[in-house]
Design a protein around this motif. Structure first.
Motif, short mmCIF file in Angstrom:
data_model
loop_
_atom_site.label_atom_id
_atom_site.label_comp_id
_atom_site.label_asym_id
_atom_site.label_seq_id
_atom_site.Cartn_x
_atom_site.Cartn_y
_atom_site.Cartn_z
N ARG A 58 0.84 -1.19 0.00
CA ARG A 58 0.00 0.00 0.00
C ARG A 58 0.88 1.24 0.00
O ARG A 58 2.01 1.22 0.48
CB ARG A 58 -0.87 0.02 1.26
N ASP A 59 0.32 2.31 -0.56
CA ASP A 59 0.99 3.61 -0.51
C ASP A 59 -0.07 4.59 -0.03
O ASP A 59 -0.99 4.94 -0.78
CB ASP A 59 1.51 3.98 -1.90
N GLY A 60 0.04 4.99 1.23
CA GLY A 60 -1.02 5.80 1.81
C GLY A 60 -2.29 4.97 1.89
O GLY A 60 -2.27 3.86 2.40
N ALA A 118 -0.34 -3.55 -9.30
CA ALA A 118 -1.64 -3.25 -9.90
C ALA A 118 -2.30 -2.21 -9.03
O ALA A 118 -2.07 -2.16 -7.82
CB ALA A 118 -2.51 -4.50 -9.99
N SER A 119 -3.12 -1.36 -9.65
CA SER A 119 -3.80 -0.34 -8.85
C SER A 119 -5.17 -0.81 -8.38
O SER A 119 -5.81 -0.16 -7.58
CB SER A 119 -3.94 0.96 -9.65
N THR A 141 -0.97 -0.81 -4.12
CA THR A 141 -0.05 -0.67 -5.25
C THR A 141 0.30 -2.03 -5.86
O THR A 141 0.83 -2.09 -6.96
CB THR A 141 1.25 0.02 -4.82
N GLY A 142 0.02 -3.10 -5.14
CA GLY A 142 0.34 -4.42 -5.67
C GLY A 142 0.43 -5.44 -4.57
O GLY A 142 0.01 -5.18 -3.43
N ALA A 154 -3.59 -6.66 4.69
CA ALA A 154 -3.91 -5.30 4.26
C ALA A 154 -4.28 -4.41 5.44
O ALA A 154 -4.68 -3.26 5.25
CB ALA A 154 -5.05 -5.32 3.25
N GLY A 155 -4.15 -4.95 6.66
CA GLY A 155 -4.47 -4.16 7.85
C GLY A 155 -5.95 -3.96 8.09
O GLY A 155 -6.36 -3.01 8.75
N LEU A 156 -6.78 -4.88 7.56
CA LEU A 156 -8.23 -4.77 7.75
C LEU A 156 -8.72 -5.87 8.69
O LEU A 156 -8.06 -6.89 8.86
CB LEU A 156 -8.96 -4.93 6.41
N ARG A 157 -9.88 -5.63 9.27
CA ARG A 157 -10.55 -6.68 10.05
C ARG A 157 -11.89 -6.99 9.40
O ARG A 157 -12.58 -6.09 8.93
CB ARG A 157 -10.77 -6.21 11.50
#
Lengths: 415, 93
Positions: free
Chosen positions: A212-214, A229-230, A218-219, A247-250
């Motif tokens: 991730r970027d912000g 990939a975006s 990003t891939g 991805a830091g999600l729950r």
């Protein structure tokens, strides 16, 4: 035409040594427009509809094992759309409509057989629920009917409708357009069709991290290097929480093992699908003659692709209760798939709090029937960066707003 | 078949127990102070790890007491059972 009686004969004469693979096995490129994580039926269908309906062809499907080796090849292949609530019914009905033309569309015989699905009622409350659900279905334009115990017995001669049974059969709901399909063919058909449209199907490629970027993706990091990939669509069933954590999600899902069984092949004995929420089992007969049997999940969470012994015993009890004739049939194989269960037994299909990251998960025990429809709405969601009206009610935000779609008891325990 | 150790009754078959899900989820002391998203996180979101998992079990067909188990969700190997902290009755912060 790739397959014909002539090609079968020709290849037989050369000892079947010259068949060509049905899809390419490309090296992953460094960058794609869209990555689909998970090469099961849903992921392959997503890639196929992205290419076909939305013209997005620079797509890769990343699969950690082989195509169709997960839940796609581990289910009991039942297809129906007789859910209770309008949102769920419309989503599954879209899928059923796609099933009806799928073999033609993919030019691959998925052996979709609309042999009807019976959901049995064993007590007065079951029958009230069945009548309510059938009425709800008909108001939604779904074919559904209530049938009596006598009609069940006439259609399925071997079922035990004796009033002396421990769980007597009082009647059933019947969806005649429901049925079964060949699960492997679904994976292969979508894979071949997506490949023909330019989608790269990359097997043996496990995602190990989400970059991730912000607030944007990003891939991904994979066992075969970084792939950028975006837009990334994650369709990994039981492993949804694992990818979400990367991805830091729950997520509001829990993974449970769900078992299925096939018996030794028998002569034709059952030409429809029978499900019972009360004794908790479901059964159909494959074209090869095997009885295909399923039941409930293990109560505890688990990622081991096998099930527990008490569930095997419980499942067999349920089937023998319904069909005493099967008491001496021997089981040939059993296996487990890992299903991701949502609190409201409905899927999550939509955007996340991270730009370009989309999740399609939470199908729980009933994802196979939704394979084409799930891919169709997910492709729309990724291509347009907003959900289709069919999957808009199925966003992650429903757990915050409280607009759950409670299908747990309503659509019968067995999905 | 899992063999689960109840801290009071010893090792018993899994069919004697009911599963209580992820351990260590404390009910928020003041739900009214939470946003809808925080409340949803407490209510619905789960860690659901692939690997070591601390979870609650109830010896439903035995002593009917709750306890904690650490179990691997891939191998299903159980590392051990533990008793849960006893509420003190004192008001929290």
């Amino acid at each position: 035409m790739r397959y014909s009686a002539f090609s079968l004969l020709k290849h037989a004469l050369s000892h079947n040594r010259h068949w060509q693979p049905a899809w390419r096995s490309p090296e992953p490129r460094r960058k794609y427009d869209v990555l689909i994580v998970g090469g099961g039926g849903h992921g392959l269908a997503t890639a196929y509809y992205l290419a076909k309906e939305h013209g997005v062809k620079n797509v890769a499907v990343l699969e950690k094992d082989w195509i169709g080796g997960g839940n796609t090849g581990r289910n009991t292949t039942i297809v129906r759309s007789n859910y209770l609530w309008t949102e769920a019914t419309q989503l599954y009905e879209k899928s059923l409509k796609l099933w009806e033309g799928l073999s033609q569309d993919l030019n691959y015989n998925v052996m979709f057989s609309q042999r009807g699905v019976y959901n049995l009622g064993h007590n007065l409350q079951d029958m009230r629920d069945i009548e309510r659900r059938v009425n709800a279905n008909r108001l939604n334009g779904i074919d559904a009917e209530v049938v009596s115990a006598a009609q069940v017995k006439k259609a399925i001669p071997h079922i035990n409708t004796s009033p002396d049974a421990r769980y007597p059969i009082l009647g059933a709901s019947l969806q005649r357009r429901g049925g079964v399909a060949r699960h492997d063919a679904v994976a292969w058909g979508f894979a071949r069709a997506a490949d023909a449209l330019g989608v790269d199907i990359i097997e043996q490629c496990e995602v190990t991290g989400v970059n991730r970027d912000g607030g944007k993706v990003t891939g991904v990091e994979t066992t075969r290097g970084t792939i950028n990939a975006s837009k990334i669509g994650v369709v990994v069933a039981g492993n949804a929480s694992v990818l979400a954590t990367m991805a830091g999600l729950r997520l509001p899902v829990e993974s449970h093992p769900l078992q299925a069984f096939v018996s030794e092949p028998l002569k034709p004995v059952l030409d429809t699908v029978v499900m019972s929420g009360a004794v908790h089992g479901y059964i159909s007969q494959s074209d090869k003659g095997e009885l295909v049997i399923g039941a409930g999940i293990d109560a505890y969470t688990g990622y081991g692709q096998r099930g527990s012994f008490p569930i095997i015993e419980h499942t067999m009890e349920a089937i023998v209760e319904l069909f005493p004739i099967f008491s001496r049939v021997r089981m040939l194989r059993m296996w487990g798939g890992i299903v991701d269960i949502c609190p409201d037994a409905c899927p999550i299909i939509g955007k996340t709090s991270i730009d370009g990251l989309y999740f399609n998960c939470g199908w729980g025990t009933g994802g196979f029937k939704a394979t084409p429809g799930s891919g169709w709405v997910f492709a729309h969601t990724i291509a347009k960066d907003e959900p289709h009206e069919l999957n808009a009610p199925f966003g992650l935000d429903r757990f915050v707003s409280g607009a759950l779609i409670d299908e747990h008891g309503a659509a019968a325990v067995a999905h | 078949m899992l063999l689960i150790e109840c801290p009071w009754c010893g090792e018993r078959a899994e069919t004697e127990f009911s599963y209580g899900g992820e351990a260590g989820i404390a009910r928020p002391k003041d739900p009214d102070a939470l946003s809808d998203a925080e409340w949803a996180d407490y209510l619905f979101n789960r860690t659901n790890p692939r690997g070591a998992h601390k979870e609650l079990w109830n010896h439903a067909q035995g002593c009917r007491r709750w306890f904690g188990v650490e179990r691997d969700t891939v191998t299903y190997k159980i590392a051990g059972s533990y008793t849960l902290p006893v509420p003190t009755g004192k008001k929290g912060p």
